[in-house]
Design a protein around this motif. Structure first.
Motif, PDB file in Angstrom:
ATOM      1  N   GLU A 314       0.834  -1.196   0.000  1.00 23.27           N
ATOM      2  CA  GLU A 314       0.000   0.000   0.000  1.00 23.27           C
ATOM      3  C   GLU A 314       0.870   1.248   0.000  1.00 23.27           C
ATOM      4  OE1 GLU A 314      -2.319  -0.379   3.531  1.00 23.27           O
ATOM      5  OE2 GLU A 314      -3.577  -2.010   2.743  1.00 23.27           O
ATOM      6  N   TRP A 315       0.417   2.283  -0.686  1.00 20.91           N
ATOM      7  CA  TRP A 315       1.044   3.597  -0.655  1.00 20.91           C
ATOM      8  C   TRP A 315      -0.067   4.639  -0.707  1.00 20.91           C
ATOM      9  CZ3 TRP A 315       0.698   0.376  -4.717  1.00 20.91           C
ATOM     10  CH2 TRP A 315       0.243   0.867  -5.935  1.00 20.91           C
ATOM     11  N   ASN A 316       0.293   5.907  -0.692  1.00 22.70           N
ATOM     12  CA  ASN A 316      -0.710   6.962  -0.553  1.00 22.70           C
ATOM     13  C   ASN A 316      -1.811   6.872  -1.590  1.00 22.70           C
ATOM     14  OD1 ASN A 316       0.440   8.143   1.669  1.00 22.70           O
ATOM     15  ND2 ASN A 316       1.677   9.597   0.494  1.00 22.70           N
ATOM     16  N   ASP A 317      -1.473   6.520  -2.827  1.00 26.61           N
ATOM     17  CA  ASP A 317      -2.426   6.606  -3.927  1.00 26.61           C
ATOM     18  C   ASP A 317      -2.965   5.265  -4.396  1.00 26.61           C
ATOM     19  OD1 ASP A 317      -0.217   9.072  -5.166  1.00 26.61           O
ATOM     20  OD2 ASP A 317      -2.108   9.434  -4.125  1.00 26.61           O
ATOM     21  N   GLY A 318      -2.607   4.152  -3.727  1.00 32.03           N
ATOM     22  CA  GLY A 318      -3.096   2.890  -4.236  1.00 32.03           C
ATOM     23  C   GLY A 318      -2.543   1.692  -3.501  1.00 32.03           C
ATOM     24  N   ALA A 319      -2.753   0.527  -4.096  1.00 36.11           N
ATOM     25  CA  ALA A 319      -2.317  -0.723  -3.494  1.00 36.11           C
ATOM     26  C   ALA A 319      -2.085  -1.757  -4.587  1.00 36.11           C
ATOM     27  CB  ALA A 319      -3.359  -1.227  -2.496  1.00 36.11           C
ATOM     28  N   LEU A 320      -1.223  -2.722  -4.301  1.00 32.70           N
ATOM     29  CA  LEU A 320      -0.938  -3.840  -5.198  1.00 32.70           C
ATOM     30  C   LEU A 320      -1.031  -5.137  -4.410  1.00 32.70           C
ATOM     31  CD1 LEU A 320       2.282  -2.801  -7.185  1.00 32.70           C
ATOM     32  CD2 LEU A 320       0.044  -3.291  -8.183  1.00 32.70           C
TER      33      LEU A 320
END
Length: 353
Positions: A314-320
């Motif tokens: 996860e990061w500020n603008d999305g997820a993988l």
């Protein structure tokens, strides 16, 4: 996202295989197994033993071979140059420009790799017109028979005349008899400084961190397709090409040091191990991170290799969603990251500025 109307690079990217063809030794099946791809993914491809991950590095012959290509047809090397602050951050760019200072590879051997060495920075600049030589290090991820081996350095002093004699006669039994045989199991690591002769045994799949250049000088070349004396020596005369090889005996204590990692730290339910001896930090950094729950990373350019398990990045603008065998390019501009799940990742990073 944009900065001053220009698209920025803030999202981590899952990278698929990038396997140069017709390398001079057989291998590659272990890479496909690691990535969870079918054995016929590349058709009949016995000589695709390397996978260049997040690569701004060409093979020695050039022609763009080895470069990672983005979906729009742009090379990652050109995208690094166009967006250096997004990918690397101010400190890295101030010290190294748009050079990632790192190449990560997946490598798999279906036969023993030839005896060879990689030149030092000084030799590469003076004799080969390259900015750097090649120090490398390995993280073993699979071994066909459970226990494999490599040959690393000599177990006695070897002079230049003896070395040249071996090369001229292609006396491989004598070369190997004078080298240290090192056992390798999954999870082992090995640091290989520039100048040290080595050979990787068959049936080994590993992750390699290295300085970003394709420079190998071969002491052994007989019997490998498309290799001859000139190719083995990178076009140099034998005396010059082999003069940078370290012929000094490598002691048992030194072998222990080259195989060592640092103390594992327990941070909550996460185990973090800084890999390789401290001397490696001058050229690259690596951590093995085993997560049970969640763990946060500070902003940094890195390449993640998922060694085991499943989870979410996860990061500020999305997820993988992450799974075993994936390789992920993480730009500095992604900011602080969170990994969740039950998984082990290898976090590969350039040297600190």
């Amino acid at each position: 996202m944009t900065r001053d109307g220009v698209a920025t690079r803030t999202a981590p990217v899952v990278l698929g295989p990038n396997r140069p063809a017709a390398r001079p030794y057989r291998g590659g099946a272990g890479i496909l197994r690691f990535r969870g791809l079918p054995a016929n993914h590349d058709g009949v491809a016995e000589r695709m033993p390397e996978d260049f991950v997040a690569s701004a590095t060409e093979v020695f012959a050039g022609g763009g071979v080895g470069l990672t290509m983005l979906p729009d047809g742009t090379s990652l090397r050109d995208d690094f140059a166009a967006h250096p602050l997004d990918y690397f951050g101010e400190e890295h760019v101030g010290a190294f420009g748009a050079d990632p200072m790192l190449l990560v590879k997946l490598l798999d051997t279906r036969e023993r790799l030839f005896v060879h060495y990689h030149p030092s920075d000084a030799f590469a600049r003076e004799s080969l017109a390259h900015a750097s030589g090649k120090t490398e290090a390995w993280v073993i991820v699979a071994v066909d028979d459970g226990v494999g081996h490599a040959y690393l350095g000599f177990d006695r002093d070897v002079g230049q005349d003896e070395l040249l004699g071996w090369f001229e006669r292609q006396d491989v039994p004598a070369m190997l008899a004078a080298m240290n045989r090192v056992e390798l199991r999954p999870g082992d690591t090995l640091h290989v400084p520039a100048g040290m002769p080595h050979s990787i045994g068959p049936g080994i799949t590993l992750v390699e961190l290295q300085q970003p250049v394709d420079l190998s000088i071969l002491v052994e070349y007989d019997g490998y397709p498309d290799l001859d004396r000139e190719a083995a020596l990178l076009g140099l005369d034998a005396g010059t090409a082999l003069s940078n090889l370290n012929g000094s005996a490598v002691s048992d204590d030194r072998l222990v040091e080259l195989r060592s990692s640092r103390i594992t730290r327990l941070l909550g339910e996460t185990e973090v191990t800084d890999l390789f001896p401290e001397e490696a930090d001058a050229v690259f950094q690596a951590q093995r991170v085993s997560i049970h729950g969640s763990f946060d990373f500070d902003a940094a350019f890195c390449v993640l290799v998922v060694l085991e398990g499943e989870g979410v990045l996860e990061w500020n603008d999305g997820a993988l969603v992450l799974s075993h065998g994936q390789t992920i390019l993480v730009p500095f501009a992604a900011g602080r990251l969170t990994l969740r799940g039950t998984l082990t990742v290898l976090r590969c990073m350039p040297p600190r500025p």
